[in-house]
Design a protein around this motif. Sequence first.
Motif, PDB file in Angstrom:
ATOM      1  N   HIS A 119      94.512  23.613  93.863  1.00 28.18           N
ATOM      2  CA  HIS A 119      93.127  23.328  93.468  1.00 28.18           C
ATOM      3  C   HIS A 119      92.383  22.471  94.476  1.00 28.18           C
ATOM      4  O   HIS A 119      91.232  22.137  94.247  1.00 28.18           O
ATOM      5  CB  HIS A 119      93.102  22.600  92.121  1.00 28.18           C
ATOM      6  N   LEU A 121      92.139  21.272  98.913  1.00 24.97           N
ATOM      7  CA  LEU A 121      92.539  21.682 100.259  1.00 24.97           C
ATOM      8  C   LEU A 121      93.930  21.154 100.573  1.00 24.97           C
ATOM      9  O   LEU A 121      94.729  21.812 101.233  1.00 24.97           O
ATOM     10  CB  LEU A 121      91.518  21.184 101.290  1.00 24.97           C
ATOM     11  N   GLN A 122      94.241  19.941 100.080  1.00 25.63           N
ATOM     12  CA  GLN A 122      95.574  19.401 100.337  1.00 25.63           C
ATOM     13  C   GLN A 122      96.627  20.184  99.549  1.00 25.63           C
ATOM     14  O   GLN A 122      97.717  20.430 100.035  1.00 25.63           O
ATOM     15  CB  GLN A 122      95.634  17.905 100.015  1.00 25.63           C
ATOM     16  N   ARG A 125      97.373  23.137 101.662  1.00 22.60           N
ATOM     17  CA  ARG A 125      98.270  22.819 102.784  1.00 22.60           C
ATOM     18  C   ARG A 125      99.706  22.672 102.284  1.00 22.60           C
ATOM     19  O   ARG A 125     100.645  23.225 102.863  1.00 22.60           O
ATOM     20  CB  ARG A 125      97.855  21.485 103.430  1.00 22.60           C
ATOM     21  N   ASP A 126      99.846  21.923 101.199  1.00 20.56           N
ATOM     22  CA  ASP A 126     101.196  21.691 100.668  1.00 20.56           C
ATOM     23  C   ASP A 126     101.834  22.999 100.210  1.00 20.56           C
ATOM     24  O   ASP A 126     103.037  23.209 100.380  1.00 20.56           O
ATOM     25  CB  ASP A 126     101.143  20.713  99.489  1.00 20.56           C
ATOM     26  N   ARG A 163      85.602  23.020  87.210  1.00 22.48           N
ATOM     27  CA  ARG A 163      85.746  21.655  87.740  1.00 22.48           C
ATOM     28  C   ARG A 163      86.694  21.623  88.942  1.00 22.48           C
ATOM     29  O   ARG A 163      86.407  21.002  89.954  1.00 22.48           O
ATOM     30  CB  ARG A 163      86.244  20.743  86.611  1.00 22.48           C
ATOM     31  N   TYR A 164      87.852  22.246  88.789  1.00 25.02           N
ATOM     32  CA  TYR A 164      88.798  22.322  89.908  1.00 25.02           C
ATOM     33  C   TYR A 164      89.157  23.788  90.141  1.00 25.02           C
ATOM     34  O   TYR A 164      90.127  24.289  89.571  1.00 25.02           O
ATOM     35  CB  TYR A 164      90.060  21.498  89.613  1.00 25.02           C
ATOM     36  N   PRO A 165      88.357  24.476  90.942  1.00 27.50           N
ATOM     37  CA  PRO A 165      88.581  25.917  91.111  1.00 27.50           C
ATOM     38  C   PRO A 165      89.976  26.207  91.666  1.00 27.50           C
ATOM     39  O   PRO A 165      90.564  25.388  92.363  1.00 27.50           O
ATOM     40  CB  PRO A 165      87.517  26.326  92.134  1.00 27.50           C
ATOM     41  N   VAL A 276      95.821  20.152  87.543  1.00 29.77           N
ATOM     42  CA  VAL A 276      95.182  20.016  86.239  1.00 29.77           C
ATOM     43  C   VAL A 276      96.216  19.928  85.118  1.00 29.77           C
ATOM     44  O   VAL A 276      95.881  20.002  83.945  1.00 29.77           O
ATOM     45  CB  VAL A 276      94.146  21.124  85.968  1.00 29.77           C
ATOM     46  N   MET A 313      95.414  20.337  76.548  1.00 30.64           N
ATOM     47  CA  MET A 313      94.633  21.446  76.011  1.00 30.64           C
ATOM     48  C   MET A 313      93.335  21.624  76.781  1.00 30.64           C
ATOM     49  O   MET A 313      92.886  22.734  77.020  1.00 30.64           O
ATOM     50  CB  MET A 313      94.318  21.165  74.543  1.00 30.64           C
ATOM     51  N   SER A 314      92.745  20.509  77.156  1.00 28.86           N
ATOM     52  CA  SER A 314      91.508  20.612  77.908  1.00 28.86           C
ATOM     53  C   SER A 314      91.786  21.268  79.261  1.00 28.86           C
ATOM     54  O   SER A 314      91.033  22.139  79.706  1.00 28.86           O
ATOM     55  CB  SER A 314      90.896  19.214  78.006  1.00 28.86           C
ATOM     56  N   ALA A 315      92.883  20.922  79.871  1.00 26.17           N
ATOM     57  CA  ALA A 315      93.242  21.545  81.153  1.00 26.17           C
ATOM     58  C   ALA A 315      93.586  23.012  80.951  1.00 26.17           C
ATOM     59  O   ALA A 315      93.179  23.878  81.734  1.00 26.17           O
ATOM     60  CB  ALA A 315      94.427  20.810  81.768  1.00 26.17           C
ATOM     61  N   LEU A 317      92.496  25.072  78.756  1.00 26.27           N
ATOM     62  CA  LEU A 317      91.311  25.903  78.510  1.00 26.27           C
ATOM     63  C   LEU A 317      90.452  26.065  79.753  1.00 26.27           C
ATOM     64  O   LEU A 317      89.714  27.039  79.874  1.00 26.27           O
ATOM     65  CB  LEU A 317      90.497  25.330  77.346  1.00 26.27           C
ATOM     66  N   GLU A 318      90.543  25.104  80.671  1.00 20.17           N
ATOM     67  CA  GLU A 318      89.862  25.289  81.946  1.00 20.17           C
ATOM     68  C   GLU A 318      90.430  26.490  82.676  1.00 20.17           C
ATOM     69  O   GLU A 318      89.701  27.303  83.234  1.00 20.17           O
ATOM     70  CB  GLU A 318      90.045  24.046  82.832  1.00 20.17           C
TER      71      GLU A 318
ATOM     72  N   ALA B 537      90.924  20.328  72.710  1.00 18.88           N
ATOM     73  CA  ALA B 537      90.236  20.104  73.987  1.00 18.88           C
ATOM     74  C   ALA B 537      88.898  19.427  73.746  1.00 18.88           C
ATOM     75  O   ALA B 537      88.404  18.672  74.584  1.00 18.88           O
ATOM     76  CB  ALA B 537      90.051  21.419  74.723  1.00 18.88           C
ATOM     77  N   ASP B 540      85.964  18.025  76.198  1.00 17.99           N
ATOM     78  CA  ASP B 540      86.460  17.847  77.571  1.00 17.99           C
ATOM     79  C   ASP B 540      86.638  19.186  78.266  1.00 17.99           C
ATOM     80  O   ASP B 540      87.716  19.515  78.752  1.00 17.99           O
ATOM     81  CB  ASP B 540      87.781  17.074  77.565  1.00 17.99           C
ATOM     82  N   HIS B 545      85.452  18.290  81.741  1.00 25.48           N
ATOM     83  CA  HIS B 545      86.911  18.303  81.753  1.00 25.48           C
ATOM     84  C   HIS B 545      87.465  17.067  82.453  1.00 25.48           C
ATOM     85  O   HIS B 545      88.409  16.444  81.991  1.00 25.48           O
ATOM     86  CB  HIS B 545      87.404  19.575  82.451  1.00 25.48           C
TER      87      HIS B 545
END
Lengths: 412, 938
Positions: A119, A121-122, A125-126, A163-165, A276, A313-315, A317-318, B537, B540, B545
């Motif tokens: 998610h 750039l690092q 790389r990793d 949020r974190y593509p 996430v 759960m929030s993560a 569902l993202e 969730a 959030d 989030h």
Amino acid sequence: MTSPAQPPGAHLPEHPDFLWDNPEPKASYDVVVVGGGGHGLATAYYLAKVHGITNVAVLEKGWLAGGNMARNTTIIRSNYLWDESSGIYEHSLKLWEGLEEDLGYPILFDQRGVLNLAHSLQDVRDSVRRVNANRLNGIDAEWVDPAGVKEICPIVNISPDVRYPVLGATYQPRAGIAKHDYVAWGYARAAHAMGVDLIQNCEVTGLETSGGRITAVQTSRGRIAAGKVALCAAGHSSVLAKMAGIRLPLASHPLQALVSELLEPVHPTVVMSNAVHVYVSQAHKGELVMGAGIDSYNGYGQRGSFHIIEQQMSAALELFPVFARAHLLRTWAGIVDVSPDASPIVGLTPVGGLYLNCGWGTGGFKATPGVGDCFAHTIAHDKPHPFNEPFTLERFTTGALVDEHGAAAVAH
Amino acid sequence: MTFRKPTGGEIDRHTLLRFTFNGVEYTGHPGDTLASALLANGVHEIGSSVKLGRPRGIVAAGSEDPTSLVQIEAPFPEPMLLATTVELYDGLVARGLAGQGRLAPEPDPARYDAKHEHCDVLVVGAGPAGLVAALTAARSGARVVLLDEQNQAGGALLGVDEYLDDRPSAEWVGDIVAELRTTPGVLVLERTTAFGMYQDGFVLALQKRTDHLGFAAPAGVARQRVWRIRTKQTVLATGAHERPVVFADNDRPGIMLASSARTFLHRYGVLPGSRAVVFTTNDSAYCAAIDLAESGVDIALIADARPDAPARLATECAARGIEVRAGQVVTGTEGPGRVTAVSIGDTRIECDTLLVSGGWNPVVSLFSQARGKLRYDTELGAFVPGEELDTVRAAGSATGELDLNACARQGREAGSAAAAAAGFTPGGQVPLPVSDSRCTSRSGLVVWRVPGADDASFVDLQRDSTVADVLRATGAGLRSLEHIKRYTTIGTAHDQGKTSGMIAAGIVAEALGVELAEQRPTTFRPPYTSVSFAALAGRDRGELHDPVRVTAIHPWHVANGALFEDVGQWKRPWYYPKPGEDLHTAVLRECRATRESVGMMDGSTLGKIDVQGRDAGRFLDMLYTNMMSTLKVGRIRYGVMCGVDGMVIDDGTVIRVGEERYLVTTTTGNAAKILDWMEEWLQTEWPHLDVHCASVTEHWATIPLVGPRSRDVLAAVAPDLDVSNEAFEFMTWHDTHVAGVPARVCRISFSGELAYEINVTAWYGLAVWEALMAAGEKYGITPYGTETMHVLRAEKGYPIIGQETDATVTPQDLGMSWAVSKKKPDFIGKRSFARVENNRTDRKQLVGLLPVDPTVLLPEGSQIVETDRLPEPPVRMLGHVTSSYPSAALGRTFALALVRSGHERIGETLYVPYEDSLVPVTVTDSVLYDKEGARRDG
């Protein structure tokens, strides 16, 4: 409603009609394995099968495989960064690949692949670094871009507007899942069939040594003399080792997991995201099996904090909007025993005949066959197997660490 | 044919609700559940079983039902709900399930939220015990929260037609609820299920706020809400579930718990069928039989497993022409789907309904979650709360008590004790109601199963698990209930064994010949009933989030076309492409402009920690590998921090602000971790030190102004400041004014160029940025992002912690032995530097790599090998490429890498596997640009 031609649960295999006896402990054994979890049972199995050592007892303070073996999310993979780690995990994966036949037990080992998402750039790389290392170590691994992620697991949200593509993922096709109870019972049954005594409700309360060598264990069911004693008690290994005057660098934390109700198949693989904090697969019956984050405090209480589940759960569902109306059915916690470098401790101890296997943190389930085999070798030969040679207790004084923190911050 | 009575029940017969089930349209009424509406239409078959495909119906009237699983399809698909808990609404479309639900591919449009609530006394369950407990506590002045999963208060009273104090029980309930609602500090929540009980009085509850409104649910209202309740004291008045008895072919639709049939009758005005057989082990089913008979159901027979039927109830039955046979059990059923006949010994009785009662299981899930010990009650045949906890009490039928008056008394006692424990003195006593109920005797017979066809005697109807399965499990050598649960899957379905768990335990105890009192029940785990992921969730989701952190200058970056990189929670400008530029062309331009003239970037995200106190210097000496206490006020020092293992965890500059005050900077991603790290040491190991730390990251806007022309630009906007080398030395700072606002300017450089870091209060950040842009215009001042910063520092061989390091790299590996103090007696990590492993010469060390072909850009993360041909795996790897860029200054590509014995290998050729080839690279010193440091002073 319409009955489908084949009900969704009809294809699942049955357990065998016989598993094991429940004997009284004998007065003495060649080897006493302390801890009847996956690792303890596998160790006993390989002691008997590979080394012909069958005068073995596995002592379990509760019910067999009722600790972390019953509580993990069953992910199996070997795509670890460091040579030492990928060595033992790949050894394990290879054993997994023949395990069902080996044990004669339907363990539902399913090589559906695992995606480890990146998610940042690092992360990228990793991930690329790990893929390259895996390939040079002969481990199947590839880097896939977001479209490739979508192709492998269509329900992952790869929109750039989250949020974190998802920037891509590593993919190990040979990774997968298995049914944890079946694995443990398969080992237990096979070990028992070769003469190993499985003793439940038997808590070890003391270790006896003489002249720097282990001689017996004291238990809630009496004293049991032992030629060798192998500790396979995860976080409680600290408590046991202390009985022999050995201090272990382990920190135990609660780690929660959860399942949904049964759902039609939507998720064909295993997806993990450290960034996430999600790892999820869909088990054979159809339930979503998910791991939550680690609780930061130490303890042996098998219960975590609820906000961790909420964050999970929030993560989830993202990454998987499709899960919105799935339902949480059951949550539970295991205890992860984490060493300072997040790698296990498997090998000899300063006490003769006393062997140590602990510190697997979140990685223990997938290592079960591999560590069982290597630990049995270590016990039988009083010398580490090449695959567990790097995982000594001494490394915390020599500095020869195998630091997997970076490779698996929340790890599994 | 309708099974709806013309009168009775809490439904609105004047309003018709249309709904579709399994493709057929039906009608029901407000107040119905989907289950009651289906039963009113004579529909008993809901779905089919997961393994055997056998038809499944409705067993219970509430959340304990093991079978009535449905998929909602409209208004929005939701899997695996119980028809018994879905409140009916107009337009509902649902279908029965074969044990598996379906997730909708389209996004859930609903909103969810969470609310915190604090109270003195939480009462779970608004039945008689809970109501009295809540009112008792409320009258003492305690803040009370009363929760109930139903849409109205009353609990078990909702399913009976009884009088309390000579008036309908609903009136008694109504009076108590009315008083609670008008008492300040009392919160009464319906449709709210307490599903989890955690430490320290933390209780989670789910409120279904708009589900019952269906299509009419207002869009702006959260559909479901998670209540996070922190309570001093809890009263669990969670009631009891009736349990069945297991017998052959006990899974047919039309076989229902007796009390549930009674609930359908009284609450919804629905008859379960036309002709019913009743099978019971206790008194309670008699009341169901009598009530149903009075409503026109033909009660063919009551089979009572006890040797003697209760005399008074038997007499009442006789008066209604109901035959009662004692000492009889159901031995089988028939029917193509729904039950059509029941066998009781040799007698075969045709019927369309079989009502069963095997006694009552107190609902102890929350009590058990609270770590309360359970005790097996042999008379009841169930586990009950075995002790009172300091903060949790059970009351009512949750304790195994079945008499209403006694339940209410327990409620009063529990409410009073809870309020007292929370520090309140009793208020007005709540009078206990007197009930006219006839079926409250506890004198039941504990029967788990009727011997017979064990492979068709279902223990868990949802999992298709039978008595035969349980016996196979015990026969296989299993002794622990946990094993048997896993072997048979009993209790693992959506209902988590609410009706099956106790029976399974009973059958196991019988099979093993042990006392149930010696068996440990399987662990009750949250949630009590299932909770949607989306509810957990809450808000959030999407942008919420995880907080997005942006700097004060962020709007300018957006307006000027920056692309952003996520670094921790921060959005940092990555680069500023001009039309037609890609990453590399933009970055080459930004680098060139900066090295040749002047560039600037937004460095505000760098972590900043204000460290103050008498021992601040001593403290920093312990944290950093180098000495900080000797730093003079006005000066700046770069430092490295290591973990206890001696591995680099962070780096940054430290400026000494005053005698007892330092400003520490950290990397962007590690700011919070380093503050935690400081606090951990201060609070656990060095509490004697007088040091205080505070994050000031967001107080400052930080702008590195970089390049040979930076001095000119700064001079133009900082007229008070003497910017000459002599007056403003490298690694010093000055407070001055920049663009008219107070500023602290530091002379530090992360690029090797002459550079100034301008710090102003965040409020002024944007204005100062714009002023610098304007002042630099004539020099072609160029804003640059993180990528250019990375390139500029890499050309100078400066590592980025987390990119060049991975928790296995020491300062020495980075070539920073100079930053490790030889004088300090101790600092974190020092001890580890003496370890054998740290002193090996073949450690991985930071070096530069120059591809032999200067146009080849090595992928970051590439591994490095020694030979120009790859052997079979495992291949020995020497290290990896940590950073790799095209360089404007070098006119070629280059990379930084960690390479085994790297410092000794300078000049060697190594190889990087890249796609199908091996790219030759030359190992160099990590500093590739301006080695002599000539550019630092401009």
